[in-house]
Scaffold this active site. Structure first.
Site, mmCIF file in Angstrom:
data_model
loop_
_atom_site.group_PDB
_atom_site.id
_atom_site.type_symbol
_atom_site.label_atom_id
_atom_site.label_comp_id
_atom_site.label_asym_id
_atom_site.label_seq_id
_atom_site.Cartn_x
_atom_site.Cartn_y
_atom_site.Cartn_z
ATOM 1 N N ASP A 16 0.783 -1.213 0.055
ATOM 2 C CA ASP A 16 0.063 0.193 0.050
ATOM 3 C C ASP A 16 0.909 1.407 0.086
ATOM 4 O OD1 ASP A 16 -2.202 -1.895 0.339
ATOM 5 O OD2 ASP A 16 -1.947 -1.685 2.552
ATOM 6 N N GLU A 190 -11.223 0.828 -3.720
ATOM 7 C CA GLU A 190 -10.544 1.231 -2.747
ATOM 8 C C GLU A 190 -9.331 2.112 -3.106
ATOM 9 O OE1 GLU A 190 -9.104 -2.163 -0.482
ATOM 10 O OE2 GLU A 190 -8.994 -3.398 -2.236
#
Length: 533
Positions: A16, A190
């Site tokens: 991420d 997302e």
């Protein structure tokens, strides 16, 4: 100079990525999930060679993850720089399985990357993957996905991307909440980031889930509140239909511009063991060169949407990691590569001062505890590697054990432990767990290798070709294998048969457990990590 960069740029569990530039300095923040302190921040001057500089969430009022389940904790931080400050947004996820997700979003700031980092500002809990956008007009906006606990069409509980203004003076979100993007047919939308360029607001999101269908989608709008039109060649980055690419699961990205005006994309990826879909190294960080086309859309510089294992970067020489990393334990803090699990009170788990030159672990709860577990470890970042340590430990009960561990989570680990047998003799035991409850029972592969009391023992492990072998030595004897050849591929996101049921990576380290509650100490004299070709 090699003029070539080889991915990944952050090997081992570093998912991420969020990137920002300050002058000629670059910083990447990555998720740490249940590992403490929270958030890893690496620094570089050339986008190729990176150095860990801090983990900013290191105080109880910033982060307390005791009780957080496996793969909860810090999800998808966002790092940015504006107004003379670093801004770090993060989620502390308290539950993620089932219909509900309890994730709380916070903001901390610092005048320098090393800190001091502020006390947190609570933002919201409507969903995860929050990101802060600094608009050219000075306003600041938070974007995050909205979690919908209901069973929607196709099983998608991702309810769109929310946008709300952040008031710096009053330190809170203000004004209406806008749902600006519902995502595409890939679903599971997302990881949003906003950018402003040539009169457009560009929205970048991750879609398809963080498994093998992962992807990067982009959309744009003239107004920050939308409507957003999807990229005509969507997805911008993916390996969902490219099973031979060495960088699988490509997605969850962020963009950065160089001082010269070039643009790069950092993104997560994984490198499965050959012939498998198991990634014990976890999700890593890679980088791609991207260009803004004449139509104003972003595309990979090499064309198509597949990530490149190697990219051209003139004038850069990428450092090769050291073959051997030797760590000593001196009074003060742990070596930078090491972390522990969940608690903001490490003094209850270990001490570097009690016996200078040693790491003393105080046996706490059982292996896999979500509360207090005395386990100190570093990331595995190579398919072929070894780890060694020297242990002094004198148990007086079968409920006390300490040793060398390969740990993914509470139901996936291999553990070479010193303990007692029923006769009170000091022995080595190999404990393994490689599946989730209710089938995730503890296997004790060997429990009868005798040790001399009162003497240290050397413990080692070797990983290669997806297999793990423990070994030990005591006194003048050389290394001897102990226990069976174990499956190292099970210590992975996908090791339990779930496509992407967990989100971390394998760690190698030292552990002490005392489920009698008497906190029996174990002393470790150094740690060695070796990478093999």
């Amino acid at each position: 100079m090699t003029d070539t960069l080889r991915n990944p740029i952050l090997a081992g569990f570093n998912p991420d990525p969020s990137i920002c530039r300050v002058g000629e300095e670059y910083y990447i923040a990555t998720s740490t999930f249940e590992w403490y302190p929270g958030v890893q921040i690496h620094h570089s001057r050339d986008l190729s060679n990176w150095r860990l500089v801090c983990r900013p969430l290191a105080r109880a009022n910033q982060l307390d993850m005791r009780g957080n389940p496996d793969s909860c904790g810090i999800w998808a931080p966002c790092l940015s720089y504006a107004d003379g400050l670093f801004w770090l947004i993060y989620t502390d996820m308290k539950r993620y399985e089932g219909n509900f997700k309890d994730g709380h979003n916070y903001l901390v700031t610092a005048p320098a990357i090393e800190g001091p980092w502020s006390d947190p500002v609570y933002l919201n809990s409507s969903g995860f993957d929050p990101s802060l956008f600094h608009d050219e007009d000075g306003r600041k906006w938070l974007v995050n996905l909205k979690w919908d606990y209901r069973q929607l069409a196709g099983g998608d509980r991702f309810g769109g991307i929310l946008l709300q203004e952040y008031d710096v003076e009053h330190r809170r979100l203000v004004g209406p909440i806008h749902n600006v993007f519902a995502g595409t047919e890939m679903k599971l939308t997302e990881g949003p980031h906003l950018y402003q360029r040539d009169g457009w607001y560009h929205l970048l999101v991750a879609e398809g889930g963080t498994g093998y269908d992962h992807a990067v989608t982009m959309a744009r709008s003239r107004e920050i509140t939308g409507p957003y039109a999807v990229h005509p060649d969507n997805p911008v980055l993916t390996t969902r239909n490219d099973t031979q690419n060495p960088l699988q699961r490509a997605g969850h990205a962020d963009l950065v511009d160089t001082p010269e005006g070039e643009t790069y994309m950092v993104h997560l990826c994984s490198r499965p063991l050959p012939g498998t879909r198991r990634s014990p190294l976890g999700r890593e960080t890679a980088i791609q060169r991207v260009v803004w086309s004449e139509d104003g859309w972003l595309r990979l510089a090499q064309g198509g949407n597949a990530p490149a294992l190697e990219i051209s970067m003139p004038g850069v020489t990428q450092r090769v990691p050291a073959t051997e990393e030797r760590y000593g334990f001196e009074p003060g803090g742990l070596p930078a590569d090491f972390q522990w699990l969940r608690t903001p009170h490490p003094e209850r788990l270990f001490s570097l001062n009690e016996r200078p030159g040693y790491l003393r672990l105080y046996g706490r709860e059982s292996v896999g505890s979500w509360f207090e577990q005395a386990l100190v470890a570093r990331r595995q970042d190579s398919w072929h590697c070894s780890a060694e340590t020297e242990l002094e430990f004198e148990p007086d009960d079968i409920q006390q054990f300490a040793g060398l561990i390969a740990y993914y989570n509470r139901f996936k680990f291999h553990y070479l432990a010193v303990t007692l047998n029923d006769s009170g003799d000091k022995v080595l035991s190999v404990m393994s767990c490689h599946d989730e409850w209710p089938s995730g029972q503890l296997d004790i592969a060997v429990a009868g290798v005798g040790l001399e009391p009162g003497r240290p023992v050397h413990l080692g492990l070797d990983i290669g070709e997806g297999k793990l072998q423990f070994r030990f030595a005591q006194g003048d004897t050389g290394w001897q294998p102990v226990g069976p050849l174990l499956n190292a591929g099970l210590l992975s996101d996908e090791g339990s048969g779930r496509a992407h049921g967990y989100f971390t990576g394998n760690f190698l380290g030292m552990a002490a457990h005392d489920i009698s509650g008497r906190a029996r100490p174990a002393d470790f004299a150094g740690f060695c990590y070796l990478r093999h070709a």
